[in-house]
Enzyme design. Structure first.
Site, PDB file in Angstrom:
ATOM      1  N   ARG A  47      -3.244  -5.307   1.004  1.00  0.00           N
ATOM      2  CA  ARG A  47      -2.794  -4.486   2.128  1.00  0.00           C
ATOM      3  C   ARG A  47      -3.533  -3.147   2.089  1.00  0.00           C
ATOM      4  NH1 ARG A  47      -1.211  -8.395   4.407  1.00  0.00           N
ATOM      5  NH2 ARG A  47       0.884  -8.840   5.164  1.00  0.00           N
ATOM      6  N   HIS A  79      -8.915  -8.884   8.673  1.00  0.00           N
ATOM      7  CA  HIS A  79      -7.638  -9.466   8.213  1.00  0.00           C
ATOM      8  C   HIS A  79      -7.646 -10.994   8.399  1.00  0.00           C
ATOM      9  CE1 HIS A  79      -3.151  -8.502   7.388  1.00  0.00           C
ATOM     10  NE2 HIS A  79      -3.450  -9.713   6.952  1.00  0.00           N
TER      11      HIS A  79
HETATM   12  P1  NAP Z   1       3.887 -12.189  -4.758  1.00  0.00           P
HETATM   13  O1  NAP Z   1       3.923 -13.601  -5.216  1.00  0.00           O
HETATM   14  O2  NAP Z   1       5.170 -11.467  -4.480  1.00  0.00           O
HETATM   15  O3  NAP Z   1       3.048 -11.371  -5.850  1.00  0.00           O
HETATM   16  C1  NAP Z   1       2.987  -9.982  -5.843  1.00  0.00           C
HETATM   17  C2  NAP Z   1       2.471  -9.521  -7.177  1.00  0.00           C
HETATM   18  O4  NAP Z   1       2.371  -8.081  -7.164  1.00  0.00           O
HETATM   19  C3  NAP Z   1       3.427  -9.871  -8.337  1.00  0.00           C
HETATM   20  O5  NAP Z   1       2.675 -10.233  -9.463  1.00  0.00           O
HETATM   21  C4  NAP Z   1       4.155  -8.556  -8.578  1.00  0.00           C
HETATM   22  O6  NAP Z   1       4.629  -8.387  -9.886  1.00  0.00           O
HETATM   23  C5  NAP Z   1       3.040  -7.567  -8.312  1.00  0.00           C
HETATM   24  N1  NAP Z   1       3.582  -6.241  -8.056  1.00  0.00           N
HETATM   25  C6  NAP Z   1       4.446  -5.844  -7.096  1.00  0.00           C
HETATM   26  N2  NAP Z   1       4.729  -4.524  -7.226  1.00  0.00           N
HETATM   27  C7  NAP Z   1       4.037  -4.100  -8.298  1.00  0.00           C
HETATM   28  C8  NAP Z   1       3.916  -2.853  -8.949  1.00  0.00           C
HETATM   29  N3  NAP Z   1       4.582  -1.774  -8.521  1.00  0.00           N
HETATM   30  N4  NAP Z   1       3.108  -2.773 -10.037  1.00  0.00           N
HETATM   31  C9  NAP Z   1       2.451  -3.861 -10.489  1.00  0.00           C
HETATM   32  N5  NAP Z   1       2.513  -5.072  -9.916  1.00  0.00           N
HETATM   33  C10 NAP Z   1       3.303  -5.178  -8.832  1.00  0.00           C
HETATM   34  O7  NAP Z   1       3.027 -12.039  -3.430  1.00  0.00           O
HETATM   35  P2  NAP Z   1       1.833 -12.998  -2.936  1.00  0.00           P
HETATM   36  O8  NAP Z   1       2.352 -14.132  -2.212  1.00  0.00           O
HETATM   37  O9  NAP Z   1       0.925 -13.226  -4.088  1.00  0.00           O
HETATM   38  O10 NAP Z   1       1.127 -12.035  -1.858  1.00  0.00           O
HETATM   39  C11 NAP Z   1       0.585 -10.768  -2.243  1.00  0.00           C
HETATM   40  C12 NAP Z   1       0.198  -9.975  -1.012  1.00  0.00           C
HETATM   41  O11 NAP Z   1      -0.985 -10.512  -0.425  1.00  0.00           O
HETATM   42  C13 NAP Z   1       1.204 -10.015   0.126  1.00  0.00           C
HETATM   43  O12 NAP Z   1       2.261  -9.112  -0.088  1.00  0.00           O
HETATM   44  C14 NAP Z   1       0.357  -9.605   1.304  1.00  0.00           C
HETATM   45  O13 NAP Z   1       0.388  -8.212   1.455  1.00  0.00           O
HETATM   46  C15 NAP Z   1      -1.064 -10.026   0.905  1.00  0.00           C
HETATM   47  N6  NAP Z   1      -1.602 -11.093   1.781  1.00  0.00           N
HETATM   48  C16 NAP Z   1      -2.692 -10.829   2.538  1.00  0.00           C
HETATM   49  C17 NAP Z   1      -3.245 -11.810   3.337  1.00  0.00           C
HETATM   50  C18 NAP Z   1      -4.488 -11.566   4.131  1.00  0.00           C
HETATM   51  O14 NAP Z   1      -4.869 -12.374   4.974  1.00  0.00           O
HETATM   52  N7  NAP Z   1      -5.196 -10.486   3.905  1.00  0.00           N
HETATM   53  C19 NAP Z   1      -2.652 -13.069   3.389  1.00  0.00           C
HETATM   54  C20 NAP Z   1      -1.531 -13.317   2.617  1.00  0.00           C
HETATM   55  C21 NAP Z   1      -1.009 -12.312   1.805  1.00  0.00           C
HETATM   56  P3  NAP Z   1       5.747  -9.362 -10.495  1.00  0.00           P
HETATM   57  O15 NAP Z   1       5.021 -10.672 -10.737  1.00  0.00           O
HETATM   58  O16 NAP Z   1       6.172  -8.720 -11.742  1.00  0.00           O
HETATM   59  O17 NAP Z   1       6.817  -9.492  -9.456  1.00  0.00           O
END
Ligand code: NAP
Length: 311
Positions: free
Chosen positions: A226, A274
């Protein structure tokens, strides 16, 4: 009993989702009604995108859950009218696969220094082979559903992979780190950093002047997470000084990226609109239908958002 499911996303999405959602719900054997309009007090589930017209959940008195079509939930997670469980999209076949492909492609582009040969107007015979992947450490900030899947793709290609998350994780072959000290260590050796953190108050400006300076000079940043994860002014300064060699950015604080934004014309920045990964209607519909089936069977919802953590 009939389960009433409201589809509330951007208007043009219904045409893409009506058939796959219907097929996926049919396969569950549930009695259901799927529509884009209901009296609010008749709705059991909302299949949701934060850019839909539904912003006030108060009238949805019998709502059981809101099922976000996107992985990112920052557009809904703080909605004070939402008092029922919120799920986010985790879809290995579609969303995750797309991200793995995009991240792997951009990591390989930078690892193999492809631009030197693709963009070579002077026709220079620049015989400098790239290192092997074993000598190109990659750090993934955000080691959740997407970060771990990207690590699983990069490991067999030979990259040393470090994953950084809020809570400590473990994955064979990966250096898993967490916390502030972990971030320092994760950035300190990374030649390529991939951002797959969610946008929360805690993750804003994770890459700033201080943390960019922790990276080895000439490192590369790839951000499909993001926009707010990066302090843009600090990144532009780091690019101009050579501290950061290149940034491939898929997400921005303002989207579409305004025409006057310096990222568009910066020679060390690649802007992608994006498109790193998109929710795919076929497979995402199966994920949603299965989650509704589970919940109706009393087995609980998968992919629940932690509202206090913001993701
Ligand atoms: P997820 O499974 O919730 O993983 C998020 C990761 O970030 C987890 O490992 C979490 O830690 C870590 N995290 C959160 N807050 C943190 C902090 N303060 N310090 C350190 N680590 C932290 O999410 P996901 O499904 O992988 O998706 C991640 C992001 O990708 C989404 O939120 C979205 O913004 C982005 N995304 C972008 C696209 C695009 O097209 N560009 C598409 C899809 C998603 P924990 O494991 O300890 O909870």
């Amino acid at each position: 009993m009939t389960v009433n499911i409201l589809f509330a996303a951007h208007a043009d999405r219904w045409a893409q989702y009506e058939t796959p959602l219907t097929e996926a719900l049919d396969a569950t054997g549930l009695g259901y009604d799927l529509r884009t309009d209901f009296a609010p007090d008749e709705v059991d589930y909302i299949v949701y995108a934060p850019n839909s017209a539904v912003q006030d959940f108060t009238p949805y008195k019998r709502l059981k859950a809101v099922m976000n079509l996107w992985a990112g939930v920052e557009g809904v997670v703080q909605n004070p009218t939402l008092t029922v469980p919120l799920t986010r999209m985790v879809d290995k076949e579609g969303l995750t696969q797309g991200m793995v492909e995009w991240v792997t492609g951009h990591v390989l582009r930078h690892h193999l220094e492809m631009d030197r040969h693709i963009v070579n107007p002077g026709h220079v015979w620049d015989h400098a082979p790239p290192p092997l992947s074993k000598d190109r450490p990659v750090t993934i900030l955000g080691f959740g559903a997407l970060g771990q899947a990207c690590a699983a793709a990069l490991l067999p290609l030979g990259f040393p992979v470090t994953g950084w998350s809020r809570s400590q994780k473990s994955m064979p072959g990966v250096t898993a780190l967490s916390g502030a000290d972990g971030l320092h260590a994760a950035l300190g050796k990374a030649q390529i950093v991939v951002l797959l953190l969610p946008a929360t108050p805690m993750t804003e400006n994770t890459l700033n002047a201080q943390t960019l300076a922790m990276m080895p000079r000439g490192a590369v940043i790839i951000n499909p997470g993001r926009g707010p994860l990066i302090d843009d002014t600090a990144l532009l300064t780091a690019l101009d000084s050579g501290q950061i060699d290149h940034a491939t950015l898929d997400v921005f604080r303002v989207e579409p990226l305004p025409a006057e934004d310096p990222y568009w014309s910066h020679p060390k920045v690649t802007v992608t609109p994006h498109i790193a990964s998109e929710t795919r209607p076929d497979s995402a519909s199966r994920v949603i239908a299965e989650n509704i089936r589970r919940n109706e069977a009393g087995k609980g919802l998968l992919h629940l958002v932690d509202r206090s953590a913001g993701y």
